[in-house]
Design a protein around this motif. Structure first.
Motif, PDB file in Angstrom:
ATOM      1  N   PRO A  90      -7.941   1.206  -7.635  1.00  0.00           N
ATOM      2  CA  PRO A  90      -7.610   2.146  -8.544  1.00  0.00           C
ATOM      3  C   PRO A  90      -6.235   2.205  -9.387  1.00  0.00           C
ATOM      4  N   CYS A 135       0.662  -1.079   0.011  1.00  0.00           N
ATOM      5  CA  CYS A 135       0.068   0.021   0.046  1.00  0.00           C
ATOM      6  C   CYS A 135       0.822   1.478  -0.057  1.00  0.00           C
ATOM      7  N   GLN A 136       0.509   2.143  -0.836  1.00  0.00           N
ATOM      8  CA  GLN A 136       1.410   3.262  -0.966  1.00  0.00           C
ATOM      9  C   GLN A 136       0.839   4.456  -0.451  1.00  0.00           C
ATOM     10  N   MET A 137      -0.272   4.186   0.363  1.00  0.00           N
ATOM     11  CA  MET A 137      -0.701   5.507   1.333  1.00  0.00           C
ATOM     12  C   MET A 137      -1.329   6.532   0.220  1.00  0.00           C
ATOM     13  N   CYS A 138      -1.945   6.085  -0.998  1.00  0.00           N
ATOM     14  CA  CYS A 138      -2.312   7.182  -1.929  1.00  0.00           C
ATOM     15  C   CYS A 138      -3.515   7.768  -1.500  1.00  0.00           C
ATOM     16  N   GLY A 139      -4.398   7.012  -0.886  1.00  0.00           N
ATOM     17  CA  GLY A 139      -5.661   7.444  -0.422  1.00  0.00           C
ATOM     18  C   GLY A 139      -6.884   7.339  -1.533  1.00  0.00           C
ATOM     19  N   LYS A 140      -6.398   6.790  -2.728  1.00  0.00           N
ATOM     20  CA  LYS A 140      -7.266   6.664  -3.837  1.00  0.00           C
ATOM     21  C   LYS A 140      -8.657   5.772  -3.765  1.00  0.00           C
ATOM     22  N   CYS A 141      -8.194   4.571  -3.065  1.00  0.00           N
ATOM     23  CA  CYS A 141      -9.503   3.585  -2.444  1.00  0.00           C
ATOM     24  C   CYS A 141     -10.280   4.231  -1.389  1.00  0.00           C
ATOM     25  N   PRO A 200      -7.395  -4.014  -0.606  1.00  0.00           N
ATOM     26  CA  PRO A 200      -8.316  -4.721  -1.254  1.00  0.00           C
ATOM     27  C   PRO A 200      -8.930  -6.111  -0.888  1.00  0.00           C
ATOM     28  N   CYS A 260      -2.596   1.659  -7.995  1.00  0.00           N
ATOM     29  CA  CYS A 260      -2.387   0.912  -6.536  1.00  0.00           C
ATOM     30  C   CYS A 260      -1.399   0.063  -6.531  1.00  0.00           C
ATOM     31  N   GLY A 261      -0.686   0.161  -5.526  1.00  0.00           N
ATOM     32  CA  GLY A 261       0.552  -0.747  -5.234  1.00  0.00           C
ATOM     33  C   GLY A 261       0.045  -2.236  -5.069  1.00  0.00           C
ATOM     34  N   PHE A 262      -1.193  -2.618  -5.085  1.00  0.00           N
ATOM     35  CA  PHE A 262      -1.503  -4.008  -5.207  1.00  0.00           C
ATOM     36  C   PHE A 262      -1.821  -4.594  -6.230  1.00  0.00           C
TER      37      PHE A 262
HETATM   38  S1  SF4 Z   1      -5.484   2.670  -3.776  1.00  0.00           S
HETATM   39 FE1  SF4 Z   1      -4.086   0.795  -3.301  1.00  0.00          FE
HETATM   40  S2  SF4 Z   1      -2.106   1.826  -2.660  1.00  0.00           S
HETATM   41 FE2  SF4 Z   1      -3.612   3.445  -2.515  1.00  0.00          FE
HETATM   42  S3  SF4 Z   1      -4.330   3.667  -0.747  1.00  0.00           S
HETATM   43 FE3  SF4 Z   1      -5.633   2.095  -1.675  1.00  0.00          FE
HETATM   44  S4  SF4 Z   1      -4.488   0.193  -1.223  1.00  0.00           S
HETATM   45 FE4  SF4 Z   1      -3.075   1.585  -0.776  1.00  0.00          FE
END
Ligand code: SF4
Ligand code: SF4
Length: 193
Positions: free
Chosen positions: A125, A17-23, A117, A128-130
């Motif tokens: 998104p 998780c890159q803590m991007c907040g998109k999700c 996820p 996303c790092g996943f």
């Molecule tokens: S979109 Fe993916 S990378 Fe970004 S906060 Fe959510 S889980 Fe983490």
């Protein structure tokens, strides 16, 4: 969730998780908003938890103004899967997400946040790092399903060759279990894997 995903959450590498907040900023659910509200009123924990965090955007366009990339990614995936119904779709944003993309209640975030996820088939998104890890998880499951289909053919032959009724029943029971596993992934296309 099918049997091939039992350890999915435990194995998920959280550091991706890159803590991007998109999700947290733009999400949707497979259940229409009105139905979620009904479920929440009846005490459904999942619906209650979700609605305690997420506020619906007024329209698809309103969500698009926040992040068109996420909205279009979700809509395109739903169209590809044959699951897109414009009248039923609502996008939401979490009220606890801050402008710096961090969660204002990280230490007390709910399980639904910790589990995101939540499945290899979750629509994440773009960026996303996943993404890559989820792709390989889906491929692993597809491989297991293909292997199961080969086992089914072998079991069928074995059942046809055996004359003992008890053995036939035991084989049929194993076949049924395997078929149920394959069936659990039908909505993702397991018939064609
Ligand atoms: S979109 Fe993916 S990378 Fe970004 S906060 Fe959510 S889980 Fe983490
Ligand atoms: S509570 Fe925090 S982690 Fe959960 S969706 Fe909201 S911002 Fe994201």
């Amino acid at each position: 969730m099918g049997n091939y995903e039992e350890n999915y959450l435990a194995k998920r590498p959280q550091h991706l998780c890159q803590m991007c907040g998109k999700c947290c900023r733009v999400v949707t659910t497979s259940i229409p908003y009105k139905k979620l509200v009904e479920m929440s009123k009846k005490g459904d924990k999942g619906a209650k938890d979700f609605l305690s965090l997420f506020v619906p955007y007024e329209s698809i366009e309103a969500a698009r103004k926040v992040d068109a990339g996420i909205v279009d990614n979700i809509i395109n995936r739903l169209i590809d899967d044959g699951n897109y119904r414009e009248d039923d779709i609502t996008f939401y944003g979490c009220k606890y997400l801050q402008d710096n993309n961090l969660c204002s209640r990280y230490d007390t975030r709910l399980d639904l946040c910790k589990h995101c996820p939540s499945s290899p088939w979750s629509i994440v998104p773009p960026g996303c790092g996943f993404e890559g890890w989820l792709f390989w998880k889906r491929e692993e499951i597809k491989q297991k399903i293909r292997h199961s289909k080969e086992e089914l053919l072998e079991l069928k032959l074995l059942r046809m060759r055996t004359k003992d009724e008890e053995t036939q029943k035991r084989i049929a029971s194993v076949e049924n279990k395997i078929m149920k596993n394959i069936e659990a992934y039908k909505k993702y296309g397991s018939e064609n894997w």
